[in-house]
Design an enzyme around this catalytic site. Structure first.
Site, PDB file in Angstrom:
ATOM      1  CG  LEU A   1      -2.029  -1.013   1.297  1.00 41.98           C
ATOM      2  CD1 LEU A   1      -2.709  -0.951   2.662  1.00 41.98           C
ATOM      3  CD2 LEU A   1      -3.045  -0.762   0.188  1.00 41.98           C
TER       4      LEU A   1
ATOM      5  CE  LYS B   1       4.846   1.907  10.429  1.00 39.37           C
ATOM      6  NZ  LYS B   1       4.492   3.043  11.329  1.00 39.37           N
TER       7      LYS B   1
ATOM      8  CG  ASP C   1       3.907  14.540  12.020  1.00 42.77           C
ATOM      9  OD1 ASP C   1       3.635  15.730  11.782  1.00 42.77           O
ATOM     10  OD2 ASP C   1       4.488  13.800  11.212  1.00 42.77           O
TER      11      ASP C   1
ATOM     12  CB  ALA D   1       7.658   0.226   8.183  1.00 41.15           C
TER      13      ALA D   1
END
Length: 559
Positions: free
Chosen positions: A135, A157, A292, A141
């Site tokens: 994806l 992940k 973030d 990762a």
């Protein structure tokens, strides 16, 4: 550099990094640091000529491009530095904020080697379906979609193989550079570069451990368990570990997809306020926040619900730090420049005598915003301006506050993207007021009184023990006193001059007395020439006396 890298792999990495820095015009720093000597002694060759198309770029852009080319450790370092408005000027901050992980995807077979070794079997046995096409891919990762044996749709992940070793090698080199910079660059040393690198190392180690990211997500999910409008993906712990994080697949609209957001039927004003309320609650009430919250880290669901993702970077505030932030904002509104300055100096652990100009700078800053209604202030801009003032006065911030500043900036940017009229301070105002009221609530006051009484009792009961320890150290000759005197060098210079005069006076007196004793035996039989030495002694004492008088007069005039 303080020492040569300890392994061939480290030396190769140092050579690679050095070549990139040279290509982007930072070769002078390498020469000054002695890196060229280390590499050349090992038989490597560095080409010091930069590329013409690079030399014409501004320094901030060259730095950003160099960091991107040096790889994941330096990309992450640049992202952290983009939060340090107390250290870097706005042009560098704006450029470093553009840092993103632009890396090619790894073939699935190469990606899963370390994970399958850890779990003891192929991933295909764990999942009912697993898409080998990724994806997304980042420097640390890569993510793939899958379905569990129980039927849940998930996102996997997976940490890139070997990334841990690469980052550890880079961290060792960064620590060497930080030590060198602290010893040889006074302007850099006061910002404690070794501490910055250590904090960065702690942060990136947390990002490497995907189990920690899962726990961060669950902590925030628990905080919003009663709020149906805010959520985080569910973590599947039976298949999550240090190298792999398995979370619920979110079938929503990514915040970074502006076209889909605009056509998705969402009320963007409601989403902006809900998102801001959620992050402010994390900061001021939970004291554990997503550091973030940019559009790429949120998904929007029907009924204007919000899902936060990617909890690799989080911030945590102590109660004291949270209260100081509230005091700072209200100090600006109430025109208390002294209070604001006191908090900033405490954050930087600075000496107030060395930063007397800061209060006048803050006073002028407050005058500029005075008269603006609290609900019309731009909290992100206020934070940036305050941190810039600290940078101009050589004051560095604690890392937890820089993450808070980054979160404010990201949140403000996301809110304005959704709603051009978004007002962060209007949303923050109720949180600030609640914190002020809670500080003086009866239960808080009672707890403070109890804590104060307990500390006072401990002080009284511990006094005999402390005195006994003090006396024991004195008896053993282990007692040491430290005196910090302002302008000590100047005082020591005065003492040195005074001692020199005293010593000279003693020498003059000795010459006078010695010569007099010799001359008193003038009628006795003396060795030939002794009278000449006596006369020389008298002459020397006269000259020394004139020097002493002149030196004392001149010293008095300087005072």
């Amino acid at each position: 550099m303080p020492s040569t890298p300890g392994s061939p792999s480290e030396l190769r990495r140092l050579t690679e990094i050095s070549s990139i820095l040279i290509r982007y015009g930072f070769g002078d720093f390498l020469r000054y640091a002695g890196v060229d000597q280390i590499v050349e002694k090992a038989g490597q060759i560095l080409h010091w000529r930069g590329q013409e198309h690079v030399e014409d770029l501004p320094a901030p852009e060259r730095m950003r491009k160099a960091l991107e080319e040096m790889g994941p450790t330096f990309i992450k370092l640049g992202q952290i530095l983009s939060t340090r408005v107390d250290l870097l000027t706005p042009d560098y901050i704006r450029e470093l904020e553009k840092l993103r992980d632009h890396v090619p995807t790894l073939p699935y077979e190469e990606l899963v080697v370390e994970v399958e070794t850890q779990i003891g079997g192929p991933l295909a046995d764990v999942f009912a379906r697993l898409d080998t096409e990724p994806l997304a891919a980042g420097s640390i990762a890569q993510t793939h979609r899958a379905r569990l044996q129980t039927g849940e749709e998930v996102v996997i992940k997976i940490r890139r193989p070997g990334i841990g070793r690469t980052i550890e090698a880079d961290l060792r080199l960064l620590r060497r550079v930080a030590r060198f910079a602290a010893r040889h660059f006074e302007d850099i040393a006061r910002f404690q570069p070794e501490q910055i690198i250590q904090e960065f190392a702690n942060s990136i180690h947390n990002e490497l451990d995907f189990a920690i990211e899962g726990r961060n997500a669950e902590t925030i999910a628990t905080s919003f368990s009663d709020d149906l409008t805010i959520s985080t993906p569910k973590v599947f712990w039976d298949v999550t570990n240090e190298r792999m994080n398995v979370q619920e697949f979110i079938d929503g609209v990514a915040g970074s997809d502006r076209d889909a957001v605009n056509s998705g039927g969402f009320d963007k004003k409601i989403i902006a306020v809900r998102g801001a309320n959620a992050v402010l609650k994390m900061m001021f009430e939970d004291r554990f926040f997503h550091a973030d919250p940019h559009p790429g880290n949120v998904f929007y669901l029907p009924e204007n619900r919000i899902v936060f993702i990617d909890f690799g970077m989080v911030g945590q505030l102590s109660r004291q730090r949270r209260d100081e932030m509230v005091d700072l904002l209200y100090g600006m509104v109430e025109r208390r420049a002294d209070k604001v300055t006191e908090i900033l100096l405490a954050w930087a652990d600075a000496d107030v005598r060395q930063n007397l100009q800061l209060e006048s700078r803050i006073d002028a800053f407050i005058d500029r915003i005075h008269g603006v209604a609290l609900d019309r202030l731009d909290i992100a801009a206020l934070t940036r301006d305050l941190f810039s003032a600290m940078r101009d006065h050589d004051l560095a911030l604690p890392s937890d506050l820089t993450l808070m500043g980054k979160a404010f900036a990201s949140l403000d940017g996301m809110g304005r993207q959704l709603d051009p009229e978004f007002d962060m301070m209007a949303v923050a105002q109720p949180f600030l007021r609640r914190q002020i009221l809670r500080r003086y609530a009866p239960d808080r006051l009672a707890r403070k009184a109890k804590d104060g009484a307990t500390e006072g009792l401990e002080l009284v009961t511990g006094l005999p023990r402390d005195l006994k320890k003090l006396l024991t150290q004195a008896q053993r000759g282990q007692l040491r006193f430290g005196i910090d005197v302002f302008q000590m060098d100047r005082h020591l210079d005065r003492i040195d001059r005074a001692l020199t005069r005293v010593s000279m006076a003693i020498v003059i007196a000795a010459l006078v007395m010695g010569s007099s004793m010799v001359m008193s035996f003038s009628e006795a039989k003396m060795p030939v020439g002794l009278s000449v030495f006596a006369m020389l002694g008298f002459a020397g004492s006269v000259l020394g006396g004139f020097w002493l008088i002149y030196s004392t007069w001149r010293g008095g005039g300087r005072r």
